[in-house]
Scaffold this motif. Structure first.
Motif, PDB file in Angstrom:
ATOM      1  N   VAL A  46       0.900  -1.213   0.017  1.00 19.05           N
ATOM      2  CA  VAL A  46      -0.040   0.021   0.044  1.00 19.05           C
ATOM      3  C   VAL A  46       0.742   1.275  -0.125  1.00 19.05           C
ATOM      4  O   VAL A  46       0.405   2.480   0.189  1.00 19.05           O
ATOM      5  N   VAL A  49      -0.175   4.726  -1.619  1.00 21.98           N
ATOM      6  CA  VAL A  49      -1.562   4.691  -1.835  1.00 21.98           C
ATOM      7  C   VAL A  49      -2.409   5.376  -0.888  1.00 21.98           C
ATOM      8  O   VAL A  49      -2.212   5.422   0.338  1.00 21.98           O
ATOM      9  N   GLU A  50      -3.294   6.239  -1.426  1.00 26.54           N
ATOM     10  CA  GLU A  50      -3.978   7.419  -0.582  1.00 26.54           C
ATOM     11  C   GLU A  50      -5.127   6.499   0.247  1.00 26.54           C
ATOM     12  O   GLU A  50      -5.815   5.795  -0.694  1.00 26.54           O
ATOM     13  N   PRO A  51      -5.598   6.818   1.376  1.00 31.37           N
ATOM     14  CA  PRO A  51      -6.931   5.820   1.850  1.00 31.37           C
ATOM     15  C   PRO A  51      -8.055   6.650   1.419  1.00 31.37           C
ATOM     16  O   PRO A  51      -8.286   7.777   0.850  1.00 31.37           O
ATOM     17  N   THR A  52      -9.244   5.585   1.147  1.00 32.31           N
ATOM     18  CA  THR A  52     -10.610   6.171   0.617  1.00 32.31           C
ATOM     19  C   THR A  52     -11.312   6.001   2.208  1.00 32.31           C
ATOM     20  O   THR A  52     -11.539   4.980   2.502  1.00 32.31           O
ATOM     21  N   ALA A  53     -11.881   7.150   2.451  1.00 31.49           N
ATOM     22  CA  ALA A  53     -12.981   7.122   3.303  1.00 31.49           C
ATOM     23  C   ALA A  53     -14.428   7.015   2.693  1.00 31.49           C
ATOM     24  O   ALA A  53     -15.135   6.254   3.404  1.00 31.49           O
ATOM     25  N   HIS A  54     -14.562   7.549   1.878  1.00 29.19           N
ATOM     26  CA  HIS A  54     -15.904   7.566   0.957  1.00 29.19           C
ATOM     27  C   HIS A  54     -15.708   7.157  -0.437  1.00 29.19           C
ATOM     28  O   HIS A  54     -14.801   7.739  -0.911  1.00 29.19           O
ATOM     29  N   ALA A  55     -16.415   6.125  -1.085  1.00 32.74           N
ATOM     30  CA  ALA A  55     -16.112   5.883  -2.468  1.00 32.74           C
ATOM     31  C   ALA A  55     -16.706   6.964  -3.334  1.00 32.74           C
ATOM     32  O   ALA A  55     -15.961   7.020  -4.449  1.00 32.74           O
ATOM     33  N   VAL A  56     -17.545   7.790  -2.957  1.00 29.71           N
ATOM     34  CA  VAL A  56     -18.007   9.072  -3.862  1.00 29.71           C
ATOM     35  C   VAL A  56     -17.634  10.348  -3.115  1.00 29.71           C
ATOM     36  O   VAL A  56     -18.387  10.889  -2.322  1.00 29.71           O
ATOM     37  N   PRO A  57     -16.268  10.751  -3.312  1.00 30.16           N
ATOM     38  CA  PRO A  57     -15.878  11.896  -2.213  1.00 30.16           C
ATOM     39  C   PRO A  57     -16.713  13.148  -2.640  1.00 30.16           C
ATOM     40  O   PRO A  57     -16.834  13.515  -3.827  1.00 30.16           O
ATOM     41  N   ARG A  58     -16.996  13.647  -1.574  1.00 35.10           N
ATOM     42  CA  ARG A  58     -17.869  15.021  -1.609  1.00 35.10           C
ATOM     43  C   ARG A  58     -17.190  15.768  -0.507  1.00 35.10           C
ATOM     44  O   ARG A  58     -17.293  15.492   0.732  1.00 35.10           O
ATOM     45  N   VAL A  61     -20.027  19.902   1.881  1.00 33.11           N
ATOM     46  CA  VAL A  61     -21.450  20.215   1.338  1.00 33.11           C
ATOM     47  C   VAL A  61     -21.874  21.048   2.459  1.00 33.11           C
ATOM     48  O   VAL A  61     -22.038  20.924   3.738  1.00 33.11           O
TER      49      VAL A  61
END
Lengths: 95, 491
Positions: A46, A49-58, A61
Motif C-alpha cells: 500500500v 496509496v491514498e486511503p479511501t474514506a468515501h467511495a464517492v468523495p464530496r 457540502v
C-alpha cells in the motif's frame, strides 16, 4: 499489523459493552480467527496509496443557513426510557 | 391472485379498474396470515392502517378517472425494519430498541408515499443489518420460501422472502456488503444496490455510513427500475447524496444490448464456487453473448482482500454509529451505579452476539496503537479495490459475476462460525467498497434441493441504467422468473 491477541475485557470496556464470562471466552476465540484472516491485508503493498474514506468523495457540502422546522420537543422525547419536565433523565454525573 | 403479480402489471390493472388497491392489499394480508407464522418475514403488520392507505389510493383512482396517477399508486411495498416510517415501529430486529416508534419519515418513505405506495409492515432482518442469513434477528429467523430448512440470506432476508412468497408486491432493503443482492439471489428475486449516494440514507438507521445504500427487492427487473426511480435523487438531508438527475429507468429497458461490452472477472470464478453456480453463470454468460453482448475476460486483482478490508471498515464505522444506543434518549435502559455502568449494562443486555462482536472488532481496529495497522491500511486497500473497478470500466460497460458462491445454506450451518459467515459475502462486498451499483437476478436453480441461483451485474457509478438494461434483456429471454416456490410447507 500486530499478532498480539486482543484483550477482550479491555476492548469491551472501551466499547461500553458488558460481556458475560461465557461471551468473553467465545468471542475471544472467534475474533482471534477473524483477526487471523484479516492478517491477509499485510500482503498488500500500500506504499504511496491514498486511503479511501468515501467511495464517492464530496467535500464541504453546505446548505443555506436558513431557519427550518425541526422535530417537535415532545416527539423527540417520546421514545425516552426516562423523562421528566420535558427533559431526559440521566444518572447523576457530578457529585 | 393479485398479490402474485408485478408492480407494472398491477399499475395497468388499477388504471383500468380491473382490480382495486384494497383487493391487492387484502390478498397480501391474506397471504401473510396464511404462511407468515412459519415463514416469519414480517416483524410487524398493521392491517387496518394498510387497508386505510389502500382505500385512500382507490378513492384517488375513482376521483381522478383516467388521468395520470402517481407511479406506485395503490401498490403494497414492504419495508425492512431499519427504515423509518413515521408512527410505525422501528426495531432493527434488536432488543435494544424493540419499543421504538419512528418520530419522522425516512426520505425514501416520504418518496414512496408521494408515489402513492401502500406501506405494508416491517420486514425481518439480521440485527442492525449485521449478518448474511437473518438468523441474527433478535425476534427469530426468517425461512427461505423455497425450502424451510434453508436461510433466505441476509441481512434483508425478510424483504426477499416476503417478495418471493407474494406477501407483498415489492420491498425495500438495505445493502452494506450484499444485504440486498445476496438474499435476492437466495430467494429468486431481483435485488438492486444503487450507486453510493444515488438514494438518500436519511431515516435509514446507520450501520456503516460509507457503505450503506437503500434499494429495491422485486419480482422483475422492470419493477426494480420503477421502485428505484421513485426513491432516487438528491436529498439535502443526506450530505452524501449525489446531486444528479434521475433517469426514467423503466422507460429505457427495452433497448437491445448488442455491442455492449461485459467483463468477466477471473477472480470471481473462485475455487469455492459450487458446480451448480458455476454452470449457471457460464450458461448465463453464453446467453448474454447470444443476445449480442461482447464478453471480455478481465481481472480485478485485489478481490481476495475485499472481505478482510470490509470487516475492518464496516465494523469500525459500526462501532461509532452504534454508540448512540446508550439507553439515554431512546430504547431500553438497564440502570447502573454511574453513567458508564448504565451504558455497559444497557448495551450488554440489549445487543445480540453478532452486534457485540462487530462493535468490539471495530473498536479494536480504531483503538490507539492499532489504527494504522488495521483501519488506515484497510482504507488504502479499499482504494486499490475501487481502482480495479474504475480501470475495468474503461474497457467494459458492466461486469458479470455470480452473486454468491453457493445457493442458500441451511439454518444453523454457519451461525456458530462468524468467519465462515463473513466469507459468504465474498462476491458482493467489493461493490460497496467501490461505491458502484449492482443487481442480482435469477439465473437458474440447484437440483436437489431446488434453490435459486443469482447472477450479479455490476455497473459504473450512477450507471444503473446499463445494468438494468442487461438484466432486463436477460430476464425477458429466459424462463427463471416464471418458477414460483411451493409454499405448502408454510401453511
Amino acid at each position: 499489523m500486530s499478532n498480539e491477541s486482543m484483550d477482550i475485557k479491555y476492548v469491551a470496556q472501551l466499547a461500553r459493552v458488558s460481556l458475560t464470562p461465557e461471551e468473553e471466552r467465545i468471542f475471544s476465540g472467534q475474533l482471534e480467527e477473524v483477526l487471523g484472516y484479516i492478517e491477509h491485508l499485510k500482503k498488500v503493498d500500500v506504499s504511496g496509496v491514498e486511503p479511501t474514506a468515501h467511495a464517492v468523495p464530496r467535500e464541504n457540502v453546505t446548505r443555506p443557513d436558513e431557519i427550518a422546522g425541526s422535530l417537535p420537543h415532545e416527539d423527540a422525547l417520546r421514545n425516552a426510557p426516562s423523562k421528566s419536565n420535558g427533559l431526559f433523565v440521566v444518572p447523576q454525573i457530578v457529585e | 391472485m393479485p398479490n402474485s403479480l408485478t408492480i407494472a402489471k398491477l399499475a395497468e390493472q388499477l388504471g383500468k379498474k380491473q382490480v382495486s388497491s384494497q383487493e391487492i392489499t387484502g390478498a397480501c394480508l391474506d397471504q401473510i396470515e396464511k404462511i407468515d407464522a412459519k415463514l416469519h418475514s414480517f416483524l410487524h403488520i398493521d392491517a387496518e392502517d394498510a387497508l386505510a392507505q389502500a382505500k385512500a389510493a382507490d378513492c384517488m383512482i375513482a376521483r381522478d378517472g383516467n388521468s395520470t396517477h402517481p407511479p406506485l399508486l395503490g401498490i403494497p411495498v414492504g419495508m425492512k425494519d431499519i427504515i423509518a416510517v413515521k408512527g410505525q415501529p422501528l426495531t432493527c430486529a434488536s432488543k435494544i430498541i424493540d419499543n421504538f416508534i419512528s418520530p419522522y419519515n425516512a426520505t425514501v418513505t416520504q418518496r414512496l408515499r408521494e408515489a402513492g405506495a401502500v406501506l405494508l409492515g416491517r420486514l425481518n432482518m439480521d440485527e442492525f443489518a449485521m449478518g448474511s442469513s437473518t438468523e441474527n434477528s433478535a425476534l427469530g429467523p426468517t425461512r427461505n420460501p423455497w425450502n424451510q430448512e434453508h436461510t433466505p440470506g441476509g441481512s434483508s432476508g425478510g424483504s426477499a422472502a416476503a417478495v418471493a412468497s407474494d406477501e407483498c408486491i415489492a420491498a425495500l432493503g438495505s445493502d452494506t456488503g450484499g444485504s440486498i443482492r445476496q438474499p435476492a439471489a437466495f430467494c429468486g428475486c431481483v435485488g438492486l444496490k444503487p450507486t453510493y449516494g444515488r438514494v438518500s440514507r436519511f431515516g435509514l438507521v446507520a450501520f456503516a455510513s460509507s457503505l450503506d445504500q437503500i434499494g429495491p427487492i422485486t419480482k422483475t427487473v422492470e419493477d426494480a427500475a420503477l421502485l428505484l426511480e421513485a426513491i432516487s435523487g438528491h436529498d439535502p438531508k443526506d450530505s452524501t447524496s449525489i446531486p444528479a438527475q434521475v433517469p426514467a429507468y423503466s422507460q429505457a429497458l427495452n433497448a437491445d444490448i448488442r455491442g455492449l461490452k461485459i467483463g468477466l472477472p477471473k477472480e470471481y470464478m473462485v475455487a469455492g464456487l459450487s458446480d451448480e453456480v458455476k454452470n449457471s453463470i457460464n450458461r448465463a454468460v453464453e446467453h448474454l453473448s447470444g443476445l449480442g453482448a461482447e464478453i471480455i475476460d478481465i481481472s480485478l486483482p485485489h478481490t481476495e482482500y475485499a472481505v478482510a478490508t470490509y470487516y475492518i471498515i464496516a465494523t469500525a464505522e459500526a462501532s461509532a454509529n452504534l454508540a448512540r444506543f446508550d439507553g439515554i434518549r431512546y430504547g431500553r435502559r438497564k440502570e447502573g451505579k454511574d453513567p458508564i455502568e448504565l451504558y455497559c449494562n444497557t448495551r450488554g443486555a440489549g445487543f445480540g452476539a453478532e452486534v457485540k462482536r462487530r462493535i468490539i472488532l471495530g473498536t479494536y481496529a480504531l483503538s490507539s496503537g492499532y489504527y494504522d495497522a488495521y483501519y488506515l491500511r484497510a482504507q488504502k486497500v479499499r482504494t486499490l479495490i475501487r481502482r480495479d473497478f474504475l480501470n475495468a470500466f474503461e474497457h467494459v460497460d458492466a461486469v458479470v459475476t455470480p452473486t454468491t458462491t453457493s445457493p442458500a445454506f441451511k439454518l444453523g450451518e454457519k451461525i456458530e462460525d462468524p468467519l465462515q459467515m463473513y466469507l459468504t459475502d465474498l462476491l458482493t462486498i467489493s461493490c460497496n467498497l467501490s461505491g458502484i451499483c449492482g443487481i442480482s437476478i435469477p439465473c437458474g436453480f440447484s437440483a436437489n434441493p431446488q434453490l435459486p441461483i443469482g447472477l450479479q451485474i455490476l455497473g459504473k457509478p450512477l450507471d444503473e441504467q446499463t445494468i438494468l438494461k442487461i438484466a432486463h434483456a436477460y430476464e425477458q429471454s429466459t424462463v427463471w422468473r416464471e418458477e414460483k416456490p411451493d409454499l405448502t410447507a408454510f401453511q
